[in-house]
Design an enzyme around this catalytic site. Sequence first.
Site, PDB file in Angstrom:
ATOM      1  N   GLU A   1     -11.795   1.391   5.965  1.00 44.03           N
ATOM      2  CA  GLU A   1     -10.981   1.099   7.168  1.00 44.03           C
ATOM      3  C   GLU A   1     -11.671   1.020   8.276  1.00 44.03           C
ATOM      4  O   GLU A   1     -12.307   1.654   8.977  1.00 44.03           O
ATOM      5  CB  GLU A   1      -9.908   2.276   7.466  1.00 44.03           C
TER       6      GLU A   1
ATOM      7  N   HIS B   1      -9.839  -2.504   4.288  1.00 39.66           N
ATOM      8  CA  HIS B   1      -8.830  -2.731   5.518  1.00 39.66           C
ATOM      9  C   HIS B   1      -9.571  -2.880   6.836  1.00 39.66           C
ATOM     10  O   HIS B   1     -10.422  -2.328   6.875  1.00 39.66           O
ATOM     11  CB  HIS B   1      -7.925  -1.413   5.392  1.00 39.66           C
TER      12      HIS B   1
ATOM     13  N   ASN C   1       0.807  -1.202  -0.138  1.00 40.58           N
ATOM     14  CA  ASN C   1       0.118   0.193  -0.125  1.00 40.58           C
ATOM     15  C   ASN C   1       0.724   1.359   0.045  1.00 40.58           C
ATOM     16  O   ASN C   1       0.494   2.449   0.278  1.00 40.58           O
ATOM     17  CB  ASN C   1      -0.921  -0.083   1.246  1.00 40.58           C
ATOM     18  N   ARG C   2       2.085   1.168  -0.368  1.00 32.58           N
ATOM     19  CA  ARG C   2       3.003   2.302  -0.315  1.00 32.58           C
ATOM     20  C   ARG C   2       3.988   2.285  -1.466  1.00 32.58           C
ATOM     21  O   ARG C   2       4.879   3.051  -1.776  1.00 32.58           O
ATOM     22  CB  ARG C   2       4.099   2.342   0.903  1.00 32.58           C
TER      23      ARG C   2
END
Length: 311
Positions: free
Chosen positions: A179, A117, A71-72
């Site tokens: 999330e 998430h 995710n980065r």
Amino acid sequence: MTSSAVAHSPPVRKVAIFGGTHGNELSGIYLVKHWQEHGAEIQRTGVEVKPFICNPRAVKKCTRYIDCDLNRVFDLDSLGRTVVEDTPYEVRRAQEINRIFGPKGSDDAFDLIFDLHNTTSNMGCTLILENSRDDFTIQMSHYIKNALAPEPVPILLIEHPTLKYATTRSVAKHPIGVEVGPQPQGVIRADILEKMRKIVRHGLDFVQLFNKGQEFPPCTIEVYKIMEKVDYPRNKNDEVIAIIHPKLQDQDWQPLNKGDPLFLTLDGEVIEYKGDNTVYPAFINEAAYYEKKHAFVKTVKVKLTAELLRS
């Protein structure tokens, strides 16, 4: 109503639902695997909805990632990097995802991606936006928030001049993060899964209404804009020497004022918040962020406005 006050957006035809961006966040993984076999719940007329497991190796091992955080690594440098023998698995996977759902920033990219998430923090049903000027995701967030009322739906805006996330969902024209917590890593809770399921369902309902030509009047939503990531106190060996204070634990989205307790050392010393302005912490004591040296993130409340929206 003048034409300048109307946000025209093309119909949404391609939607992806990502689970398993992190392989130990189980709600999205369970839902996506279910929808891959039993997809009627997520199908909407005139829309291709594709449920997808992003990091299958990490899912199999029930770990956050294999080599690095998927995710980065959706920055243009990673997506354009030449693959060699020691290229991290997640960078290879990011390029594959970009080929399937992108290319990022192109007209061919998927219209919308829900990225599912879990967090160990007490953040409830949080939506994550990346762009303060995206009328479509602002209107969708407004719709979901109203549909889930009275359940609180905090909205986190991660747009920031220096804090760059390069998220998996950023491949889409309209990315939205989901999330939901608190839920431990590697654990599945029915109540958390059901909340996530409702968010996706209402989001897809919004897409269907939008495609049918329904107009969504101008709206304003309150969001929590990320400002800073705060580390734990550390010693000269870079070891954590104070933990989240009990009065801060589980207080995500609650106001934090000067003098409020932040951390507690094992000797009993209380470390207080010294800022002059009220902030709203999130991702408090998130398990996955110990390695990133984040005890919590500071946010401030701002308002986002979307124009009248129609397809």
